[in-house]
Design a protein around this motif. Structure first.
Motif, PDB file in Angstrom:
ATOM      1  N   MET A  72       0.776  -1.240  -0.005  1.00 49.93           N
ATOM      2  CA  MET A  72      -0.167   0.073   0.041  1.00 49.93           C
ATOM      3  C   MET A  72       1.011   1.207   0.060  1.00 49.93           C
ATOM      4  SD  MET A  72      -3.353   0.081  -0.365  1.00 49.93           S
ATOM      5  CE  MET A  72      -3.548   1.853   0.590  1.00 49.93           C
ATOM      6  N   GLN A  73       1.836   1.107   0.768  1.00 44.58           N
ATOM      7  CA  GLN A  73       2.686   2.327   0.773  1.00 44.58           C
ATOM      8  C   GLN A  73       3.243   2.861  -0.388  1.00 44.58           C
ATOM      9  OE1 GLN A  73       5.300   0.858   3.900  1.00 44.58           O
ATOM     10  NE2 GLN A  73       4.420   2.216   5.784  1.00 44.58           N
ATOM     11  N   LYS A  74       3.829   1.654  -1.060  1.00 42.83           N
ATOM     12  CA  LYS A  74       4.351   1.833  -2.670  1.00 42.83           C
ATOM     13  C   LYS A  74       3.256   2.572  -3.545  1.00 42.83           C
ATOM     14  CE  LYS A  74       7.777  -1.794  -2.786  1.00 42.83           C
ATOM     15  NZ  LYS A  74       8.113  -3.410  -3.151  1.00 42.83           N
ATOM     16  N   LEU A  75       2.050   1.834  -3.656  1.00 43.25           N
ATOM     17  CA  LEU A  75       0.848   2.365  -4.357  1.00 43.25           C
ATOM     18  C   LEU A  75       0.666   3.608  -4.002  1.00 43.25           C
ATOM     19  CD1 LEU A  75      -1.320  -0.816  -4.078  1.00 43.25           C
ATOM     20  CD2 LEU A  75      -0.348  -0.001  -6.344  1.00 43.25           C
ATOM     21  N   LEU A  76       0.517   4.161  -2.976  1.00 41.25           N
ATOM     22  CA  LEU A  76      -0.009   5.459  -2.222  1.00 41.25           C
ATOM     23  C   LEU A  76       1.112   6.415  -2.937  1.00 41.25           C
ATOM     24  CD1 LEU A  76      -1.219   4.786   1.203  1.00 41.25           C
ATOM     25  CD2 LEU A  76      -2.508   5.756  -0.709  1.00 41.25           C
ATOM     26  N   LYS A  77       2.341   6.144  -2.727  1.00 40.64           N
ATOM     27  CA  LYS A  77       3.420   6.960  -3.225  1.00 40.64           C
ATOM     28  C   LYS A  77       3.159   7.242  -4.605  1.00 40.64           C
ATOM     29  CE  LYS A  77       8.313   7.384  -3.482  1.00 40.64           C
ATOM     30  NZ  LYS A  77       9.975   6.713  -3.445  1.00 40.64           N
ATOM     31  N   ALA A  78       3.048   6.267  -5.356  1.00 40.67           N
ATOM     32  CA  ALA A  78       2.693   6.425  -7.046  1.00 40.67           C
ATOM     33  C   ALA A  78       1.464   7.099  -7.292  1.00 40.67           C
ATOM     34  CB  ALA A  78       2.823   4.812  -7.642  1.00 40.67           C
ATOM     35  N   PHE A  79       0.381   6.763  -6.439  1.00 39.13           N
ATOM     36  CA  PHE A  79      -0.812   7.645  -6.924  1.00 39.13           C
ATOM     37  C   PHE A  79      -0.795   9.049  -6.462  1.00 39.13           C
ATOM     38  CE2 PHE A  79      -3.171   3.862  -7.559  1.00 39.13           C
ATOM     39  CZ  PHE A  79      -4.289   3.975  -8.129  1.00 39.13           C
ATOM     40  N   ARG A  80       0.006   9.411  -5.432  1.00 39.80           N
ATOM     41  CA  ARG A  80       0.181  10.669  -5.048  1.00 39.80           C
ATOM     42  C   ARG A  80       1.072  11.499  -6.060  1.00 39.80           C
ATOM     43  NH1 ARG A  80       0.724   8.957   1.274  1.00 39.80           N
ATOM     44  NH2 ARG A  80      -1.726   8.588   1.737  1.00 39.80           N
ATOM     45  N   ALA A  81       2.133  10.862  -6.537  1.00 38.72           N
ATOM     46  CA  ALA A  81       3.156  11.319  -7.486  1.00 38.72           C
ATOM     47  C   ALA A  81       2.363  11.728  -8.687  1.00 38.72           C
ATOM     48  CB  ALA A  81       4.341  10.468  -7.529  1.00 38.72           C
ATOM     49  N   ALA A  82       1.405  10.707  -8.940  1.00 38.91           N
ATOM     50  CA  ALA A  82       0.711  10.920 -10.546  1.00 38.91           C
ATOM     51  C   ALA A  82      -0.517  11.979 -10.191  1.00 38.91           C
ATOM     52  CB  ALA A  82       0.361   9.707 -11.150  1.00 38.91           C
ATOM     53  N   GLN A  83      -0.721  12.299  -9.019  1.00 37.69           N
ATOM     54  CA  GLN A  83      -2.081  12.931  -8.540  1.00 37.69           C
ATOM     55  C   GLN A  83      -3.244  12.380  -9.105  1.00 37.69           C
ATOM     56  OE1 GLN A  83      -0.468  16.947 -10.354  1.00 37.69           O
ATOM     57  NE2 GLN A  83      -0.124  17.667  -8.434  1.00 37.69           N
ATOM     58  N   LEU A  84      -3.522  11.355  -8.628  1.00 34.63           N
ATOM     59  CA  LEU A  84      -4.739  10.336  -9.169  1.00 34.63           C
ATOM     60  C   LEU A  84      -5.632  10.201  -7.713  1.00 34.63           C
ATOM     61  CD1 LEU A  84      -2.891   7.955 -11.619  1.00 34.63           C
ATOM     62  CD2 LEU A  84      -4.708   9.607 -12.280  1.00 34.63           C
ATOM     63  N   CYS A 225       1.483  -2.638 -11.323  1.00 40.83           N
ATOM     64  CA  CYS A 225       0.625  -1.402 -11.113  1.00 40.83           C
ATOM     65  C   CYS A 225       1.337  -0.163 -10.793  1.00 40.83           C
ATOM     66  CB  CYS A 225      -0.262  -1.676  -9.820  1.00 40.83           C
ATOM     67  SG  CYS A 225      -1.523  -2.910 -10.096  1.00 40.83           S
ATOM     68  N   VAL A 226       2.449  -0.029 -10.246  1.00 39.83           N
ATOM     69  CA  VAL A 226       3.257   1.051 -10.072  1.00 39.83           C
ATOM     70  C   VAL A 226       3.983   1.250 -11.147  1.00 39.83           C
ATOM     71  CG1 VAL A 226       5.244   1.806  -8.898  1.00 39.83           C
ATOM     72  CG2 VAL A 226       3.790   0.554  -7.518  1.00 39.83           C
ATOM     73  N   SER A 227       4.235   0.470 -12.062  1.00 37.65           N
ATOM     74  CA  SER A 227       4.767   0.609 -13.434  1.00 37.65           C
ATOM     75  C   SER A 227       3.804   1.569 -14.399  1.00 37.65           C
ATOM     76  CB  SER A 227       5.432  -0.504 -14.078  1.00 37.65           C
ATOM     77  OG  SER A 227       6.374  -0.943 -13.421  1.00 37.65           O
ATOM     78  N   TYR A 228       2.558   1.053 -14.138  1.00 41.31           N
ATOM     79  CA  TYR A 228       1.413   1.625 -15.017  1.00 41.31           C
ATOM     80  C   TYR A 228       1.174   3.106 -14.429  1.00 41.31           C
ATOM     81  CZ  TYR A 228      -3.702   2.482 -15.233  1.00 41.31           C
ATOM     82  OH  TYR A 228      -4.855   3.285 -15.532  1.00 41.31           O
ATOM     83  N   LEU A 229       1.027   3.326 -13.258  1.00 39.41           N
ATOM     84  CA  LEU A 229       0.998   4.548 -12.657  1.00 39.41           C
ATOM     85  C   LEU A 229       2.114   5.664 -12.987  1.00 39.41           C
ATOM     86  CD1 LEU A 229      -0.309   3.430  -8.941  1.00 39.41           C
ATOM     87  CD2 LEU A 229      -1.759   4.421 -10.720  1.00 39.41           C
ATOM     88  N   ASP A 230       3.248   4.900 -13.021  1.00 37.15           N
ATOM     89  CA  ASP A 230       4.548   5.752 -13.355  1.00 37.15           C
ATOM     90  C   ASP A 230       4.349   6.403 -14.795  1.00 37.15           C
ATOM     91  OD1 ASP A 230       5.547   5.502 -10.574  1.00 37.15           O
ATOM     92  OD2 ASP A 230       7.029   4.183 -11.159  1.00 37.15           O
ATOM     93  N   SER A 231       4.124   5.244 -15.670  1.00 34.81           N
ATOM     94  CA  SER A 231       3.780   5.716 -17.138  1.00 34.81           C
ATOM     95  C   SER A 231       2.817   6.753 -17.416  1.00 34.81           C
ATOM     96  CB  SER A 231       3.444   4.539 -17.848  1.00 34.81           C
ATOM     97  OG  SER A 231       2.027   4.180 -17.441  1.00 34.81           O
TER      98      SER A 231
END
Length: 240
Positions: A72-84, A225-231
């Motif tokens: 969850m911490q990894k996902l939250l970091k990625a979502f927050r970075a992508a502003q989603l 999922c993180v790779s997808y969010l980073d893209s």
């Protein structure tokens, strides 16, 4: 169950999955729904009553501490970075007297001890501090298993142009599964994030993720999922 018992259960389940996969694929199951263009994270019941020890709802603590929370911490970091969009879902009840003439528990308290999650005890239904919401994230209070049943979730997601939901949380056999099933039924691309889903019962996660992947959504790893969010984040930067 001992570690040996759990490993044997995993072995038997995998054997059953391999056999079932052949049947499913021959009949056109296990298709891919895929990622869309605008995802939201739906974190189901990762509140203290489920994530911490000492409660009837407490889930597998080893998996919680070593896989679900870090995932969850990894996902939250990625979502927050992508502003989603991020939606933290929790469950609590205002009228927990099982003998009351009227209660918001419906009839569920006749099956499971939902009466212990009293709305007045805010610590129980508060989101785990390790993955606590930040400004701009929404906390949704539900009364039923699905995060969609009788809530504003679908409307909020549509209003924010969300087409994909990445679902995490507990439990795999109930609230997570029901949320995924309802999400697909409501027209969202449904992704179950493998390492960020848990339960109380050995084997429940593996079985439900297998069945979800066959019928109701795609099971994907945290890293995928993180790779997808980073893209998506990179595309947004490029567009600016």
């Amino acid at each position: 169950m001992s570690d040996v018992d759990v490993k044997e259960l995993d072995r038997l389940l995998q054997q059953a999955f391999d056999t079932a996969s052949k049947l499913y694929q021959e009949r056109g199951f296990q298709r891919r729904v895929g990622f869309g263009k605008r995802p939201a994270l739906i974190s189901v019941d990762l509140a203290n009553a489920w994530t911490r020890p000492g409660n009837p709802f407490t889930c597998d603590q080893e998996k919680m501490d070593n896989e679900i929370i870090p995932g969850m911490q990894k996902l939250l970091k990625a979502f927050r970075a992508a502003q989603l969009p991020v939606v933290h879902v929790t469950t609590a009840y205002e009228i927990t007297d099982r003998n009351a003439d009227f209660t918001d528990m419906g009839l569920w308290h006749n099956k499971i001890p939902i009466d212990v999650v009293n709305l007045k005890d805010t610590d129980l239904w508060a989101i785990d501090s390790r993955i606590a919401p930040i400004d701009g994230e929404y906390t949704l209070l539900k009364k039923r298993a699905s995060a969609f049943h009788g809530t504003e979730l679908a409307g909020i997601l549509r209003a924010n142009n969300v087409d994909t939901i990445l679902v995490t949380g507990v439990t795999a056999c109930a609230c997570v599964r029901q949320t995924i099933c309802d999400g697909l039924a409501d027209g969202f691309r449904t992704i179950a994030v493998k390492e960020a889903i848990g339960d109380r019962v050995p084997g429940a996660v593996a079985w439900n993720l297998f069945d979800i992947d066959a019928k109701f959504g795609d099971v994907e790893t945290v890293d995928t999922c993180v790779s997808y969010l980073d893209s998506l984040a990179a595309q947004k930067i490029a567009a600016e």
